[in-house]
Write a protein that holds these residues in place. Structure first.
Motif, PDB file in Angstrom:
ATOM      1  N   ARG A  87      16.951  46.411 -18.863  1.00  0.00           N
ATOM      2  CA  ARG A  87      16.448  46.176 -17.503  1.00  0.00           C
ATOM      3  C   ARG A  87      16.377  47.492 -16.728  1.00  0.00           C
ATOM      4  NH1 ARG A  87      16.670  40.876 -15.351  1.00  0.00           N
ATOM      5  NH2 ARG A  87      17.430  39.334 -16.836  1.00  0.00           N
ATOM      6  N   ALA A 134      13.361  49.539 -17.944  1.00  0.00           N
ATOM      7  CA  ALA A 134      12.098  49.013 -17.428  1.00  0.00           C
ATOM      8  C   ALA A 134      11.924  49.343 -15.942  1.00  0.00           C
ATOM      9  CB  ALA A 134      12.041  47.501 -17.647  1.00  0.00           C
ATOM     10  N   TRP A 135      13.002  49.237 -15.169  1.00  0.00           N
ATOM     11  CA  TRP A 135      12.911  49.569 -13.746  1.00  0.00           C
ATOM     12  C   TRP A 135      12.638  51.054 -13.546  1.00  0.00           C
ATOM     13  CZ3 TRP A 135      15.748  52.957 -10.777  1.00  0.00           C
ATOM     14  CH2 TRP A 135      15.529  52.889  -9.397  1.00  0.00           C
ATOM     15  N   SER A 194       0.222  48.161 -15.283  1.00  0.00           N
ATOM     16  CA  SER A 194       1.592  47.680 -15.149  1.00  0.00           C
ATOM     17  C   SER A 194       2.413  48.135 -16.360  1.00  0.00           C
ATOM     18  CB  SER A 194       1.625  46.151 -15.043  1.00  0.00           C
ATOM     19  OG  SER A 194       0.926  45.711 -13.903  1.00  0.00           O
ATOM     20  N   ASP A 254       7.631  44.962 -18.948  1.00  0.00           N
ATOM     21  CA  ASP A 254       8.802  44.314 -18.367  1.00  0.00           C
ATOM     22  C   ASP A 254       9.947  44.345 -19.381  1.00  0.00           C
ATOM     23  OD1 ASP A 254      10.227  41.321 -17.751  1.00  0.00           O
ATOM     24  OD2 ASP A 254       9.810  42.642 -16.058  1.00  0.00           O
ATOM     25  N   HIS A 255      11.172  44.127 -18.889  1.00  0.00           N
ATOM     26  CA  HIS A 255      12.329  44.170 -19.788  1.00  0.00           C
ATOM     27  C   HIS A 255      12.280  43.042 -20.812  1.00  0.00           C
ATOM     28  CE1 HIS A 255      14.674  40.663 -18.300  1.00  0.00           C
ATOM     29  NE2 HIS A 255      14.018  40.899 -17.195  1.00  0.00           N
TER      30      HIS A 255
END
Length: 450
Positions: free
Chosen positions: A81, A84-85, A104, A107-108
């Motif tokens: 997470r 990804a952030w 984009s 995402d995690h």
């Protein structure tokens, strides 16, 4: 006093107006090395069988996935997470992964799903390929290696352990013990007091974690007791690069796990040189008769300190005696002492970079295979840093950020020297033009005089 007012964002802006992070030059150098070795084509070839031609959920390119794992090492981010952030928030990391401003980032959940679909053998294949790259660059020979292990805290709590036989929790088990002692309705304090009197409180034979069955109860370096995994490294003593990394049960002894790690190191070292591993250096926890005999049968010389065991009896153990005495003789020499100093320095350095600043001392994944996938790419990042340090003197982006003032100083000095050189060149051109004009005037004067 002024008031904060809402700002009207511009409708259009140019890419040159976007500020760049200080870490961008480092990741540009990383991409340069990866593209020079054609890692994207190799990864797509290795992962081709995991991608289906049918339309479905947009997949992540293998090169993007593996670069995100490298970011976990370089940025010291422990969770997917967090990776990804960080990628979504950083412009330089977007460029490192090949994403534009309008795209984009993954995402995690996409990252974790890709990790689960790709087996650990694919991650090992990428690690072996990069070991071969280091050998071609002259940064690894794999002939003399050091083996050492460290504990990683598992993603499981001690209070959640349960009995292997009947599945009872620890609190329930203590209450049953208190009732057996004659306490009908024991309180939490009474159960805790009874627990303090017991000698052996938790054993891996009796207890397990329901959330991570591969985790084992072990004592960490700081003295705390946790559910943990055991990571073991084989480090090349010529360069400090990691030749092999394995993840094993935390309750296994060093003399049991060295065989698996040495087998992995031998397979990787043969990619660099035909002879493979010739010498193994370890601490005294790896010393045993069986280990020394097995190393000799594999054609590997051992440099392992012998712990104090008192007088030893060798009746019927002539083969073990010969190898123990030979190892003792090698350890008393100058080379044995020098190799032990290198082992202490280089193996602990790999632990510090991968688990302390790399953020993997406490794992956020469950299962040995999932954790090993992260460890393999932490080791790739560690070896990649050696290659970058050879060319640019910088092994991590934080090193570049910490030396930004020095870089600006050298840049200002270079600009001053460039300006001075331009002035000097212009003065030289003026001098040459003046000399040519003066020679013409003097020649005309002499001709008129004659």
């Amino acid at each position: 006093m002024g008031k904060r007012k809402p700002k009207q964002e511009p409708l259009f802006f140019s890419a040159q107006e976007i500020p760049r992070a200080a870490s961008h030059p480092f990741y540009a150098k990383v991409n340069e090395i990866l593209e020079r070795n054609k890692i994207d084509k190799r990864l797509e070839h290795l992962c081709k069988r995991f991608y289906k031609p049918a339309m479905g959920r947009p997949s992540m390119a293998p090169g993007v996935y593996f670069r995100m794992l490298l970011l976990g090492y370089f940025e010291g981010i422990d969770s997917e997470r967090g990776i990804a952030w960080r990628v979504a928030d950083s412009l330089s990391l977007r460029e490192f992964l090949g994403f534009s401003l309008t795209e984009s980032t993954p995402d995690h959940s996409t990252m974790s799903r890709t990790r689960r679909l790709m087996p650990v053998e694919t991650h090992k294949a990428v690690f072996r390929w990069f070991v071969k790259v280091l050998g071609e660059e002259g940064l690894m020979d794999g002939q003399t290696i050091a083996v050492d292990a460290t504990m990683l805290e598992a993603n499981a709590a001690m209070r959640s352990i349960r009995r292997r036989d009947d599945g009872r929790g620890y609190d329930e088990y203590l209450k049953d013990l208190a009732k057996a002692e004659g306490i009908e309705e024991p309180t939490r304090e009474q159960a805790a007091r009874l627990d303090r009197k017991r000698k052996k409180k938790a054993s891996n034979k009796d207890w397990m974690s329901p959330s991570d069955t591969s985790a084992r109860i072990a004592k960490m370096k700081d003295g705390r007791t946790h559910l943990a995994h055991k990571a073991e490294h084989a480090v090349d003593l010529a360069s400090g690069a990691v030749v092999a990394v394995t993840l094993q049960a935390a309750d296994l002894g060093d003399t049991t796990t060295i065989g698996v790690t040495l087998q992995e190191a031998q397979a990787n070292a043969t990619l660099i040189n035909e002879r493979g591993v010739e010498e193994v250096v370890a601490d005294k926890g790896y010393h045993s008769n069986e280990v020394l005999v097995d190393l000799h049968e594999d054609g590997v010389r051992s440099y392992i300190p012998e712990p104090e065991r008192g007088p030893r009896h060798w009746d019927g153990k002539e083969k073990e005696q010969k190898q123990v005495y030979g190892n003792r003789r090698r350890m008393s020499g100058r080379r044995g002492k020098d190799l032990q100093k290198l082992r202490t320095e280089l193996t602990e350095r790999s632990f510090a970079h991968m688990y302390e600043t790399g953020g993997m001392r406490r794992t956020h994944l469950k299962g040995q295979k999932n954790i090993l996938k992260r460890l393999l790419f932490h080791a790739i990042g560690f070896n990649l840093a050696l290659l970058i340090r050879k060319s640019s003197g910088i092994g991590k982006p934080r090193t570049l950020q910490g030396s930004s003032a020095l870089i600006l100083l050298f840049q200002a000095l270079w600009e001053s020297l460039s300006a001075a050189w331009s002035i000097f060149t212009a003065l030289g051109e003026i001098y040459v033009a003046f000399s040519s004009e003066l020679s013409v005037i003097l020649s005309r004067t002499q001709s008129s005089t004659v």
